[in-house]
Design a protein around this motif. Sequence first.
Motif, mmCIF file in Angstrom:
data_model
loop_
_atom_site.group_PDB
_atom_site.id
_atom_site.type_symbol
_atom_site.label_atom_id
_atom_site.label_comp_id
_atom_site.label_asym_id
_atom_site.label_seq_id
_atom_site.Cartn_x
_atom_site.Cartn_y
_atom_site.Cartn_z
ATOM 1 N N TRP A 38 163.251 13.041 -6.805
ATOM 2 C CA TRP A 38 163.548 14.367 -7.349
ATOM 3 C C TRP A 38 162.364 15.284 -7.077
ATOM 4 N N GLY A 39 162.634 16.571 -7.050
ATOM 5 C CA GLY A 39 161.570 17.535 -6.830
ATOM 6 C C GLY A 39 161.997 18.929 -7.242
ATOM 7 N N LEU A 40 161.023 19.722 -7.652
ATOM 8 C CA LEU A 40 161.247 21.123 -7.998
ATOM 9 C C LEU A 40 160.167 21.938 -7.303
ATOM 10 N N GLU A 41 160.603 22.864 -6.440
ATOM 11 C CA GLU A 41 159.686 23.577 -5.561
ATOM 12 C C GLU A 41 159.746 25.077 -5.829
ATOM 13 N N PHE A 42 158.574 25.685 -5.950
ATOM 14 C CA PHE A 42 158.457 27.138 -6.038
ATOM 15 C C PHE A 42 157.622 27.602 -4.852
ATOM 16 N N SER A 43 158.116 28.603 -4.114
ATOM 17 C CA SER A 43 157.397 29.035 -2.912
ATOM 18 C C SER A 43 157.420 30.544 -2.772
ATOM 19 N N LEU A 44 156.389 31.050 -2.093
ATOM 20 C CA LEU A 44 156.279 32.460 -1.711
ATOM 21 C C LEU A 44 156.322 32.543 -0.193
ATOM 22 N N ARG A 45 157.196 33.396 0.331
ATOM 23 C CA ARG A 45 157.223 33.659 1.766
ATOM 24 C C ARG A 45 156.628 35.030 2.003
ATOM 25 N N ALA A 46 155.554 35.083 2.778
ATOM 26 C CA ALA A 46 154.868 36.340 3.070
ATOM 27 C C ALA A 46 154.991 36.632 4.557
ATOM 28 N N VAL A 47 155.558 37.786 4.890
ATOM 29 C CA VAL A 47 155.736 38.208 6.277
ATOM 30 C C VAL A 47 154.937 39.482 6.490
ATOM 31 N N ALA A 48 154.131 39.501 7.531
ATOM 32 C CA ALA A 48 153.246 40.635 7.787
ATOM 33 C C ALA A 48 154.014 41.806 8.393
ATOM 34 N N ARG A 49 153.382 42.964 8.365
ATOM 35 C CA ARG A 49 153.917 44.134 9.042
ATOM 36 C C ARG A 49 153.926 43.891 10.550
ATOM 37 N N GLN A 50 154.999 44.328 11.196
ATOM 38 C CA GLN A 50 155.040 44.234 12.657
ATOM 39 C C GLN A 50 154.855 45.627 13.249
ATOM 40 N N ASP A 51 153.676 45.859 13.810
ATOM 41 C CA ASP A 51 153.394 47.160 14.427
ATOM 42 C C ASP A 51 153.220 47.051 15.936
ATOM 43 N N ARG A 52 153.380 45.829 16.497
ATOM 44 C CA ARG A 52 153.378 45.660 17.954
ATOM 45 C C ARG A 52 154.835 45.710 18.420
ATOM 46 N N VAL A 53 155.299 46.888 18.800
ATOM 47 C CA VAL A 53 156.707 47.083 19.127
ATOM 48 C C VAL A 53 156.845 47.670 20.533
ATOM 49 N N ALA A 54 158.012 47.419 21.128
ATOM 50 C CA ALA A 54 158.341 48.000 22.436
ATOM 51 C C ALA A 54 158.914 49.393 22.209
ATOM 52 N N ALA A 55 158.030 50.368 22.108
ATOM 53 C CA ALA A 55 158.444 51.727 21.752
ATOM 54 C C ALA A 55 159.376 52.336 22.790
ATOM 55 N N THR A 56 159.197 52.011 24.064
ATOM 56 C CA THR A 56 160.060 52.604 25.093
ATOM 57 C C THR A 56 161.477 52.049 25.032
ATOM 58 N N LEU A 57 161.690 50.950 24.302
ATOM 59 C CA LEU A 57 163.028 50.410 24.071
ATOM 60 C C LEU A 57 163.538 50.771 22.684
ATOM 61 N N GLU A 58 162.850 51.755 22.051
ATOM 62 C CA GLU A 58 163.227 52.281 20.737
ATOM 63 C C GLU A 58 163.126 51.234 19.630
ATOM 64 N N GLU A 59 162.288 50.236 19.832
ATOM 65 C CA GLU A 59 162.000 49.295 18.756
ATOM 66 C C GLU A 59 161.047 49.968 17.787
ATOM 67 N N ILE A 60 161.282 49.817 16.484
ATOM 68 C CA ILE A 60 160.462 50.485 15.484
ATOM 69 C C ILE A 60 159.726 49.461 14.631
ATOM 70 N N GLU A 61 158.655 49.913 14.006
ATOM 71 C CA GLU A 61 157.835 49.042 13.179
ATOM 72 C C GLU A 61 158.574 48.628 11.912
ATOM 73 N N THR A 62 158.149 47.500 11.341
ATOM 74 C CA THR A 62 158.753 46.975 10.120
ATOM 75 C C THR A 62 157.658 46.670 9.113
ATOM 76 N N PRO A 63 157.784 47.137 7.875
ATOM 77 C CA PRO A 63 156.769 46.809 6.867
ATOM 78 C C PRO A 63 156.843 45.336 6.471
ATOM 79 N N GLY A 64 155.730 44.827 5.958
ATOM 80 C CA GLY A 64 155.695 43.450 5.482
ATOM 81 C C GLY A 64 156.410 43.301 4.153
#
Length: 313
Positions: free
Chosen positions: A236-262
């Motif tokens: 048996w087990g009980l798990e508590f977790s945090l998932r942290a995703v960083a901001r993505q500011d390396r984007v292909a701007a000429t393909l209209e990809e936009i940044e995403t906040p973390g």
Amino acid sequence: RCEQPCSATSEGDAVGFDPIYAPEDLDQNFTTWTTYITGQLDLTEHWMMTGGAGYGQRPPTLTELYVSSAFIGSLQRGLTFLAGNVDLEPETLRQLDLGMVFNYERLTGGVNGYYSWIDDYITYDLLTPSATADGLSAGAGFVNTNLATLSGVEAFGQFRATDHVSFFGTLSYVEGTDRTRNETSFFEDPYGDLFDAPVDDRSGEAGVPVEPLPGIPPLDSRLGILFHDASPFPRWGLEFSLRAVARQDRVAATLEEIETPGFVTMDIRGYRQMRPGMLMTAGVENLADRYYREHLDYRTGLGVFRPGIGFYT
């Protein structure tokens, strides 16, 4: 319907339509191969070094070769129709890996880094003007870029603090770069030999020799604590977790990809081995009901956001 063996050859034209490709355009053959070597070296009783090198190729898919104005959600911007390119070359990758792994009685973990050089990486060339906020579609064609690079790191660790409590963590990061963006385009020379036009205006943007590759996720990590029974194979087990995703500011701007906040989300998961062959799990995802979206989620109009708090069993 046909009896075995069946033929996969299509003959004749659809009534009312002219063929998009002549039969000779569909007659292609790609001979690709791969090879690699890996090794490990025990540094001490608890530490080990790992390494590897590889060479591999990937042929273009049928979609990349022959799609004709089909709407496929492969670019972050969303409502995009794609054009195949029968002149695509196979991708060729060379990669180096180097890592360290450690293993103690209560502590285990490791980290691995890699770097790849990819010749003829298959990417996109935006063919039509930018879409507006009302969701008008745009088109993109597949194209080889002469050289792209991928570099990244992966890490994991687990610490068994007591017989009933363990801490764990994972991390992954990748960085992709188009090193030769202004050297190829979908049309190559749109004016033929008449004007000897340059090809450095891929996606209608000239003077951008280097740009991040599209479709690359940001740094993603997870930290957690697990309560479990003391047996080597916990029942048996009980798990508590945090998932942290960083901001993505390396984007292909000429393909209209936009940044995403973390963002950070919280999850709870539990399991119980009821008897051999039967395991019950249940959990709550996005415990704080966070309003967020992943970097690669669909962006047409208002875009697509992730669900709020959710339960499963």
